[in-house]
Design a protein around this motif. Structure first.
Motif, PDB file in Angstrom:
ATOM      1  N   LEU A  48       0.994  -1.190  -0.080  1.00 12.28           N
ATOM      2  CA  LEU A  48       0.097  -0.074   0.063  1.00 12.28           C
ATOM      3  C   LEU A  48       0.869   1.168   0.084  1.00 12.28           C
ATOM      4  CD1 LEU A  48      -2.756   1.369   0.187  1.00 12.28           C
ATOM      5  CD2 LEU A  48      -2.772   0.949   2.611  1.00 12.28           C
ATOM      6  N   ILE A  49       1.875   1.358   0.873  1.00 17.20           N
ATOM      7  CA  ILE A  49       2.440   2.424   0.998  1.00 17.20           C
ATOM      8  C   ILE A  49       3.408   2.697  -0.265  1.00 17.20           C
ATOM      9  CG2 ILE A  49       4.652   3.544   1.922  1.00 17.20           C
ATOM     10  CD1 ILE A  49       4.010   2.145   4.637  1.00 17.20           C
ATOM     11  N   ASN A  50       4.004   1.690  -0.935  1.00 21.37           N
ATOM     12  CA  ASN A  50       4.762   1.885  -2.214  1.00 21.37           C
ATOM     13  C   ASN A  50       3.938   1.575  -3.466  1.00 21.37           C
ATOM     14  OD1 ASN A  50       7.196   2.060  -0.649  1.00 21.37           O
ATOM     15  ND2 ASN A  50       6.877  -0.045  -0.180  1.00 21.37           N
ATOM     16  N   LEU A  51       2.516   1.672  -3.341  1.00 22.87           N
ATOM     17  CA  LEU A  51       2.109   1.282  -4.371  1.00 22.87           C
ATOM     18  C   LEU A  51       2.217   2.624  -5.527  1.00 22.87           C
ATOM     19  CD1 LEU A  51      -0.452  -0.303  -5.663  1.00 22.87           C
ATOM     20  CD2 LEU A  51      -2.147   1.617  -5.192  1.00 22.87           C
ATOM     21  N   PRO A  52       2.565   2.588  -6.814  1.00 23.40           N
ATOM     22  CA  PRO A  52       3.026   3.428  -7.672  1.00 23.40           C
ATOM     23  C   PRO A  52       1.909   4.320  -8.277  1.00 23.40           C
ATOM     24  CG  PRO A  52       3.245   1.522  -8.894  1.00 23.40           C
ATOM     25  CD  PRO A  52       2.591   1.385  -7.381  1.00 23.40           C
ATOM     26  N   LYS A  53       0.809   4.515  -7.434  1.00 27.93           N
ATOM     27  CA  LYS A  53      -0.278   5.530  -7.710  1.00 27.93           C
ATOM     28  C   LYS A  53      -0.716   6.148  -6.561  1.00 27.93           C
ATOM     29  CE  LYS A  53      -1.238   1.639 -10.972  1.00 27.93           C
ATOM     30  NZ  LYS A  53      -2.009   0.833 -11.692  1.00 27.93           N
ATOM     31  N   PRO A  54      -1.439   7.376  -6.597  1.00 32.48           N
ATOM     32  CA  PRO A  54      -2.083   7.900  -5.687  1.00 32.48           C
ATOM     33  C   PRO A  54      -2.963   7.232  -4.942  1.00 32.48           C
ATOM     34  CG  PRO A  54      -2.184   9.308  -7.404  1.00 32.48           C
ATOM     35  CD  PRO A  54      -1.689   7.961  -7.918  1.00 32.48           C
ATOM     36  N   THR A  55      -2.911   7.287  -3.358  1.00 31.14           N
ATOM     37  CA  THR A  55      -3.946   6.474  -2.784  1.00 31.14           C
ATOM     38  C   THR A  55      -4.519   7.396  -1.777  1.00 31.14           C
ATOM     39  OG1 THR A  55      -2.000   5.939  -1.083  1.00 31.14           O
ATOM     40  CG2 THR A  55      -2.462   4.332  -2.831  1.00 31.14           C
ATOM     41  N   ILE A  56      -5.895   7.146  -1.522  1.00 31.80           N
ATOM     42  CA  ILE A  56      -6.730   8.024  -0.434  1.00 31.80           C
ATOM     43  C   ILE A  56      -7.577   7.008   0.415  1.00 31.80           C
ATOM     44  CG2 ILE A  56      -8.520   9.796  -0.357  1.00 31.80           C
ATOM     45  CD1 ILE A  56      -7.865  10.659  -3.117  1.00 31.80           C
ATOM     46  N   ALA A  57      -7.401   7.327   1.583  1.00 35.71           N
ATOM     47  CA  ALA A  57      -8.174   6.844   2.755  1.00 35.71           C
ATOM     48  C   ALA A  57      -9.407   7.376   2.960  1.00 35.71           C
ATOM     49  CB  ALA A  57      -7.454   6.502   3.941  1.00 35.71           C
ATOM     50  N   ALA A  58     -10.762   6.985   2.557  1.00 37.25           N
ATOM     51  CA  ALA A  58     -11.699   7.689   2.561  1.00 37.25           C
ATOM     52  C   ALA A  58     -12.398   7.194   4.108  1.00 37.25           C
ATOM     53  CB  ALA A  58     -12.815   7.511   1.475  1.00 37.25           C
ATOM     54  N   VAL A  59     -12.206   7.713   5.070  1.00 32.63           N
ATOM     55  CA  VAL A  59     -12.574   7.280   6.394  1.00 32.63           C
ATOM     56  C   VAL A  59     -13.930   7.551   6.696  1.00 32.63           C
ATOM     57  CG1 VAL A  59     -11.675   7.100   8.726  1.00 32.63           C
ATOM     58  CG2 VAL A  59     -10.029   7.223   6.989  1.00 32.63           C
ATOM     59  N   ASN A  60     -14.598   6.618   6.767  1.00 34.79           N
ATOM     60  CA  ASN A  60     -16.034   6.916   6.940  1.00 34.79           C
ATOM     61  C   ASN A  60     -16.727   7.022   8.393  1.00 34.79           C
ATOM     62  OD1 ASN A  60     -15.428   3.986   6.408  1.00 34.79           O
ATOM     63  ND2 ASN A  60     -17.548   3.575   7.060  1.00 34.79           N
ATOM     64  N   GLY A  61     -15.868   5.978   9.273  1.00 36.31           N
ATOM     65  CA  GLY A  61     -15.998   5.829  10.734  1.00 36.31           C
ATOM     66  C   GLY A  61     -14.810   5.732  11.438  1.00 36.31           C
ATOM     67  N   ALA A  62     -14.881   5.047  12.503  1.00 38.23           N
ATOM     68  CA  ALA A  62     -13.730   4.857  13.522  1.00 38.23           C
ATOM     69  C   ALA A  62     -12.685   4.018  13.015  1.00 38.23           C
ATOM     70  CB  ALA A  62     -14.292   4.162  14.773  1.00 38.23           C
ATOM     71  N   ALA A  63     -11.673   4.509  12.896  1.00 36.59           N
ATOM     72  CA  ALA A  63     -10.362   3.803  12.563  1.00 36.59           C
ATOM     73  C   ALA A  63      -9.466   3.653  13.556  1.00 36.59           C
ATOM     74  CB  ALA A  63      -9.660   4.696  11.560  1.00 36.59           C
ATOM     75  N   THR A  64      -9.374   2.392  14.071  1.00 33.43           N
ATOM     76  CA  THR A  64      -8.697   2.241  15.458  1.00 33.43           C
ATOM     77  C   THR A  64      -7.533   0.904  15.054  1.00 33.43           C
ATOM     78  OG1 THR A  64     -10.169   0.549  16.193  1.00 33.43           O
ATOM     79  CG2 THR A  64     -10.436   2.859  16.699  1.00 33.43           C
ATOM     80  N   GLY A  65      -6.499   1.322  15.669  1.00 33.45           N
ATOM     81  CA  GLY A  65      -5.496   0.229  15.699  1.00 33.45           C
ATOM     82  C   GLY A  65      -5.220   0.116  14.359  1.00 33.45           C
ATOM     83  N   LEU A  66      -5.001  -1.247  13.954  1.00 32.06           N
ATOM     84  CA  LEU A  66      -4.804  -1.402  12.574  1.00 32.06           C
ATOM     85  C   LEU A  66      -5.271  -0.612  11.426  1.00 32.06           C
ATOM     86  CD1 LEU A  66      -3.107  -3.142  10.362  1.00 32.06           C
ATOM     87  CD2 LEU A  66      -4.719  -4.876  10.783  1.00 32.06           C
ATOM     88  N   GLY A  67      -6.744  -0.314  11.810  1.00 32.33           N
ATOM     89  CA  GLY A  67      -7.542   0.678  10.869  1.00 32.33           C
ATOM     90  C   GLY A  67      -7.041   2.158  10.818  1.00 32.33           C
TER      91      GLY A  67
END
Length: 268
Positions: free
Chosen positions: A104-123
């Motif tokens: 994910l970090i090194n994907l050679p394309k723009p990446t966006i997290a569209a966070v719709n609710g709680a993002a905890t720990g690994l999320g």
């Protein structure tokens, strides 16, 4: 929109106008990550990286939560293993997690997290491992590992201090406290806060803007930027020279120069 995964999959994938969307799809568990989801995420990221028709990626969650972190059932299974197997089993699982995060970090394309609710720990780690974070007004973020006697194991130790600075990263990890969207925006944990109902449309529009340029130049720029904090000035310049040499030969660069010269000639 083309749906590439069935609705019963714990990670759904769709593609529209060159923008891939991965939807974490275990709403009954607030999209907590299972072993199956780790494997599917690796498969989907490898597929997206290899598909030149896909120009950007959005990750979001189904239901009320973005991702509640690791699956409790998986934790129970790990703890019930024979004492002599716990460490190696844990190490093996970590390799899968780290492989997914690295993709994910090194994907050679723009990446966006569209966070719709709680993002905890690994999320939370997953969201911050994207290039950009768009937060719903109903979202929240927490490095909650400390509450389980654990350390961030999904990339947070790497990506969080790069977003908020070392001291603030320590505070968020040591306390595991919840960060609301406006604070996240103020400290650099979040890039945009939008109305909940506009989340995916805003993320999709931004993804189109971010990926409109040369895919070659985007991928090469990202690969250098991701490592620029660890490199010397001379190393960054050297890598830039090599990347530019590749850009010179790309079809996007050649077409752009040809179009510019043709337009100039037409103007006289």
């Amino acid at each position: 929109m083309t749906i590439l995964q069935s609705v019963s999959s714990p990670i759904e994938m769709s593609v529209e106008d060159g923008i891939a969307t991965l939807t974490l799809n275990r709403p009954e568990a607030r999209n907590a990550f299972s072993d199956q989801m780790r494997s599917l995420l690796i498969e989907r990221l490898e597929e997206i990286a290899a598909d030149s028709s896909i120009r950007a990626l959005i990750i979001t969650g189904a239901g009320k939560g973005f991702c509640a972190g690791g699956d409790i059932k998986g934790m129970e299974k790990r703890m019930s293993a024979p004492a002599g197997e716990v460490a190696f089993n844990g190490w093996t699982r970590q390799q899968r997690v780290h492989h997914a995060v690295s993709l994910l970090i090194n994907l050679p394309k723009p990446t966006i997290a569209a966070v719709n609710g709680a993002a905890t720990g690994l999320g939370c780690d997953l969201a911050l491992s994207c290039d950009f974070v768009v937060s719903s007004e109903q979202a929240s973020f927490a490095m909650s590992y400390i509450a389980r006697g654990l350390i961030p194991d999904g990339g947070g130790l790497y990506v969080l201090p790069r977003r908020v600075g070392l001291t603030r990263a320590k505070e968020l990890i040591f306390t595991g406290r919840t960060v609301q969207p406006e604070e996240g925006l103020a400290i650099g944990m979040v890039d945009r806060v939008v109305a909940h109902e506009d989340l995916l449309s805003e993320a999709s529009q931004w993804a189109r803007e971010l990926s409109a340029g040369s895919s070659t130049a985007l991928g090469l720029s990202k690969s250098i930027l991701n490592n620029s904090f660890e490199l010397t000035q001379a190393q960054v310049l050297a890598m830039g020279s090599q990347a530019q040499g590749i850009c010179y030969t790309s079809s996007e660069h050649q077409a752009s120069v040809a179009a510019f010269l043709a337009a100039k000639a037409k103007r006289g």
